[in-house]
Design a protein around this motif. Structure first.
Motif, PDB file in Angstrom:
ATOM      1  N   ASP A  22       0.803  -1.230   0.000  1.00  0.00           N
ATOM      2  CA  ASP A  22       0.000   0.000   0.000  1.00  0.00           C
ATOM      3  C   ASP A  22       0.832   1.274   0.000  1.00  0.00           C
ATOM      4  O   ASP A  22       0.401   2.321   0.480  1.00  0.00           O
ATOM      5  CB  ASP A  22      -0.968   0.023   1.201  1.00  0.00           C
ATOM      6  N   GLY A  23       2.047   1.188  -0.516  1.00  0.00           N
ATOM      7  CA  GLY A  23       2.865   2.386  -0.615  1.00  0.00           C
ATOM      8  C   GLY A  23       3.527   2.817   0.668  1.00  0.00           C
ATOM      9  O   GLY A  23       3.946   3.978   0.790  1.00  0.00           O
ATOM     10  N   VAL A  24       3.640   1.919   1.631  1.00  0.00           N
ATOM     11  CA  VAL A  24       4.356   2.229   2.871  1.00  0.00           C
ATOM     12  C   VAL A  24       5.850   1.985   2.648  1.00  0.00           C
ATOM     13  O   VAL A  24       6.250   0.926   2.170  1.00  0.00           O
ATOM     14  CB  VAL A  24       3.851   1.370   4.045  1.00  0.00           C
ATOM     15  N   THR A  59       5.667   6.096  -2.890  1.00  0.00           N
ATOM     16  CA  THR A  59       5.541   6.203  -1.437  1.00  0.00           C
ATOM     17  C   THR A  59       4.337   7.041  -1.060  1.00  0.00           C
ATOM     18  O   THR A  59       4.182   8.167  -1.530  1.00  0.00           O
ATOM     19  CB  THR A  59       6.813   6.823  -0.826  1.00  0.00           C
ATOM     20  N   ARG A  60       3.496   6.469  -0.185  1.00  0.00           N
ATOM     21  CA  ARG A  60       2.375   7.216   0.378  1.00  0.00           C
ATOM     22  C   ARG A  60       2.650   7.626   1.823  1.00  0.00           C
ATOM     23  O   ARG A  60       2.353   8.733   2.235  1.00  0.00           O
ATOM     24  CB  ARG A  60       1.093   6.368   0.349  1.00  0.00           C
ATOM     25  N   ILE A  61       3.212   6.678   2.590  1.00  0.00           N
ATOM     26  CA  ILE A  61       3.454   6.867   4.019  1.00  0.00           C
ATOM     27  C   ILE A  61       4.850   6.355   4.336  1.00  0.00           C
ATOM     28  O   ILE A  61       5.310   5.365   3.763  1.00  0.00           O
ATOM     29  CB  ILE A  61       2.423   6.082   4.879  1.00  0.00           C
ATOM     30  N   VAL A  62       5.534   7.004   5.264  1.00  0.00           N
ATOM     31  CA  VAL A  62       6.863   6.575   5.699  1.00  0.00           C
ATOM     32  C   VAL A  62       6.784   6.099   7.150  1.00  0.00           C
ATOM     33  O   VAL A  62       6.137   6.734   7.983  1.00  0.00           O
ATOM     34  CB  VAL A  62       7.876   7.732   5.609  1.00  0.00           C
ATOM     35  N   VAL A  63       7.436   4.977   7.436  1.00  0.00           N
ATOM     36  CA  VAL A  63       7.687   4.547   8.807  1.00  0.00           C
ATOM     37  C   VAL A  63       9.195   4.598   9.008  1.00  0.00           C
ATOM     38  O   VAL A  63       9.953   4.036   8.217  1.00  0.00           O
ATOM     39  CB  VAL A  63       7.170   3.125   9.087  1.00  0.00           C
ATOM     40  N   VAL A  64       9.661   5.296  10.045  1.00  0.00           N
ATOM     41  CA  VAL A  64      11.090   5.411  10.302  1.00  0.00           C
ATOM     42  C   VAL A  64      11.395   4.804  11.668  1.00  0.00           C
ATOM     43  O   VAL A  64      10.690   5.041  12.645  1.00  0.00           O
ATOM     44  CB  VAL A  64      11.569   6.887  10.224  1.00  0.00           C
ATOM     45  N   ASN A 209      -3.232   1.964   7.648  1.00  0.00           N
ATOM     46  CA  ASN A 209      -4.526   2.655   7.660  1.00  0.00           C
ATOM     47  C   ASN A 209      -4.423   4.013   6.975  1.00  0.00           C
ATOM     48  O   ASN A 209      -5.308   4.417   6.209  1.00  0.00           O
ATOM     49  CB  ASN A 209      -5.024   2.827   9.095  1.00  0.00           C
ATOM     50  N   LEU A 210      -3.336   4.731   7.249  1.00  0.00           N
ATOM     51  CA  LEU A 210      -3.137   6.022   6.595  1.00  0.00           C
ATOM     52  C   LEU A 210      -2.977   5.857   5.083  1.00  0.00           C
ATOM     53  O   LEU A 210      -3.517   6.641   4.294  1.00  0.00           O
ATOM     54  CB  LEU A 210      -1.909   6.723   7.170  1.00  0.00           C
TER      55      LEU A 210
END
Length: 281
Positions: A22-24, A59-64, A209-210
């Motif tokens: 989902d673009g994460v 990329t839709r959302i980034v997790v760092v 979810n985002l």
């Protein structure tokens, strides 16, 4: 015809990347042998990466997060030694420290921080400036600048008073006491604290979810809320400049040596002679 060009992250060394559903995009500070402390290369990459993320159409959302047991132990002590009393290095550091914060603020893609362990200095800036910050309950962090004899620059002045109020911000920034995840959630410094074993699952759940939500509305909500931070830009610029000025004083030399020796610092400005030399600053 779609002419969008995917951004590739192959030339990064201190950061690693993994594309999820989902673009994460999972971004990991990846120097576990030094607790992900930021040397010159990683510091530059943390300033640059948010522009690449913003430009990447996949990329839709980034997790760092951080590799190993730490999020980031702050500035590398060898780097600190090379920068102290070095005008060109400090001028460059001033620009990059500002870019880390501003590029995260202006990145259209929401950023979720999964704070898995100790976070200090520039690493903490990434963790706290993230749009959503999720921390392990037992993870500990401190701004830490005063521990090495420099003012609380980086991200602190622009966001801590907004998150946890001026009284708590002053207390923790001036004392450099460590805060654990549970307390950080209680006072509002982070979005959420969870048991360590649930951290990545929860961060990826939120990111997913985002990523499946209305992307334009999500980005514009981030943009609107971040106007609060943009208004604090002059405060931030002042704090950065004053922090960098400290790198030309005596206290930072003692602060670095004390950290390396794992002993309490005896700051020259706190001695009778040193305090008398300070004058009305």
């Amino acid at each position: 015809m779609d002419e969008r060009i995917t951004v590739y992250f192959d030339d990064y060394h201190g950061l690693s990347f993994e594309r999820l559903e989902d673009g994460v995009l999972l971004v990991t500070l990846n120097a576990p042998e030094r607790l992900n402390a930021t040397d010159e290369r990683m510091h530059t990459e943390l300033a640059r990466v948010w522009k690449d993320v913003d430009a990447d159409p996949e990329t839709r959302i980034v997790v760092v997060t951080g590799a190993g047991k730490a999020f980031s132990a702050g500035g590398d002590m060898d780097m600190l030694g090379r920068q102290t009393q070095n005008y060109e290095a400090i001028s460059h550091l001033l620009e990059e420290a500002g870019s880390i914060v501003y590029n995260m603020i202006h990145c259209r893609k929401p950023i979720v921080a999964a704070i898995n362990g100790v976070a200090v200095g520039a690493g903490l800036a990434v963790a706290i400036i993230a749009d959503i910050s999720i921390i392990a309950e037992d993870a500990r962090f401190t701004d830490g600048h005063l521990r090495i004899g420099v003012g609380a620059g980086d991200h602190a002045a622009i966001i801590w008073p907004l998150l946890c109020g001026m009284s708590k911000a002053k207390y923790y920034l001036m004392t450099s006491e460590f805060i654990d995840g549970a307390e950080a959630e209680r006072i509002g410094l982070v979005s959420k604290a969870v048991p360590r074993e649930e951290l990545m699952t929860e961060a990826l759940r939120v990111a997913g979810n985002l990523a499946r939500g209305p992307q334009v509305a999500l980005r514009w909500t981030k943009r609107s809320l971040n106007q609060w931070l943009i208004q604090a830009g002059p405060i931030f610029e002042s704090s950065l400049a004053l922090e960098m000025l400290n790198f030309f004083g005596e206290d930072v030399v003692e602060g670095r040596e004390a950290v390396l020796a794992k002993r309490p610092a005896v700051f020259p400005s706190a001695t009778s002679e040193g305090f008398a030399r300070m004058g009305p600053r």
